[in-house]
Design an enzyme around this catalytic site. Sequence first.
Site, PDB file in Angstrom:
ATOM      1  N   ILE A 162     114.943  28.609 -22.625  1.00 33.99           N
ATOM      2  CA  ILE A 162     113.720  28.844 -21.846  1.00 33.99           C
ATOM      3  C   ILE A 162     112.501  28.612 -22.733  1.00 33.99           C
ATOM      4  O   ILE A 162     111.382  28.973 -22.372  1.00 33.99           O
ATOM      5  CB  ILE A 162     113.637  30.284 -21.287  1.00 33.99           C
ATOM      6  N   ARG A 198     111.329  25.575 -25.278  1.00 34.34           N
ATOM      7  CA  ARG A 198     110.646  24.289 -25.167  1.00 34.34           C
ATOM      8  C   ARG A 198     111.663  23.175 -25.253  1.00 34.34           C
ATOM      9  O   ARG A 198     112.647  23.290 -26.002  1.00 34.34           O
ATOM     10  CB  ARG A 198     109.658  24.080 -26.326  1.00 34.34           C
ATOM     11  N   GLU A 247     110.149  15.940 -20.184  1.00 33.63           N
ATOM     12  CA  GLU A 247     109.762  16.467 -18.871  1.00 33.63           C
ATOM     13  C   GLU A 247     108.760  15.499 -18.260  1.00 33.63           C
ATOM     14  O   GLU A 247     107.889  15.015 -18.972  1.00 33.63           O
ATOM     15  CB  GLU A 247     109.153  17.859 -19.018  1.00 33.63           C
ATOM     16  N   HIS A 277     111.027  23.934 -15.487  1.00 34.88           N
ATOM     17  CA  HIS A 277     110.034  24.641 -16.308  1.00 34.88           C
ATOM     18  C   HIS A 277     109.248  25.664 -15.472  1.00 34.88           C
ATOM     19  O   HIS A 277     108.028  25.568 -15.328  1.00 34.88           O
ATOM     20  CB  HIS A 277     109.080  23.624 -16.965  1.00 34.88           C
TER      21      HIS A 277
END
Length: 362
Positions: free
Chosen positions: A240, A242, A271, A289
């Site tokens: 959780i 990066r 991402e 995210h």
Amino acid sequence: MSTATRPRIRIVRPFFADLIAPLRTEADVVVEAERARDSAELNTLLLDCDAAIVGLSDRIDAAVIAGNARIRLIANLGVGHNNLDLPALTRAGIAASNTPEVLNESVADYAFALLLAAARRLGEAERWLRAGQWQAPNRFDDWLGVEVHGATLGILGMGRIGQAIARRAAGFSMSVLYHNRSRLDTAREHACRARYVDKATLLRAADFLMLVLPYTEQNRHAIGASELALMKPGSVLVNIARGGIVDDAALAEALHARRIAAAALDVFEDEPAPHPRLLMLDNVVLSPHIASASTPTRRAMAQLALDNVRAVLGLAPGPPPSVLNPDVLDRAARKPQGPSDKSILDLSEGAESGTGPNSATS
Ligand code: 8YV
């Protein structure tokens, strides 16, 4: 405040209009549409404003602030700030802020949601059911997952979010090990019921490995093929923190080979385009995210960004609550005032914003 002296604030990631509304009485606020922007576009957008609220996908570096003698604050909508080139901002005399604390509990809740979903194969089971494949009673030994209660949780990165996760582990009768750059004091270790170990021990002992460390160049691929090889067979990895902390290609290989049982990822190296192999695997839970995305938490993050803006621009008394490079503000406050050298104090005194302490040479 007359229009001539009103500061201009640009919000590059739109959010709750009702939180922005009060600011409109004292500043010109421009809210941009949500989309990815390159450096040239960001540079142009930030030229005519005194402060900007940006998101994690806005990379703010020397090129983005080049030639900008006006902006005083970049307020990041996130606690992590690896999208900001802090040294470049500091050199240019531009303050930067983030949104710590207000998201700790919400992110810790979500960390457990991911842990449970991966352990008990929730994503896979739901996809299967929705695809109409539940057509007969399950075999008794179908859908077996990993046991959560009583397991060992290993936390890599024991900041405030890591500690909030550790506290939750007690509810599942888990034992908690952690590794961190610096060891917590005894009182905190006790409150978290967590035992400090070195990284290799953590990897070898954890049934669940939870990543909560900030992204830095040193932390890039902190979990790669060799670390995955140390993890217990049957263990579960949760990220959780990066993207980039995990080598996603190596993880996909370990999941494919069932080196570890499962993973749950809220963040990715690229991402918004997770590694294509991850998308093909059933033993990984993927989310876009969203660990901090509860209504109260996202509102609190937005409010904190606004509070930083108001304080830095002198629209509210007192220091900004979460500035990352406070030296910039100290320098600005100490600087002698001149017509082309305006400190943050100027705006509180109703002066017009113009060239300032944030030019590339100051
Ligand atoms: C994001 C986060 O801010 O705070 C952080 O560092 O990663 C999240 O809270 C949020 O998901 C918006 O991108």
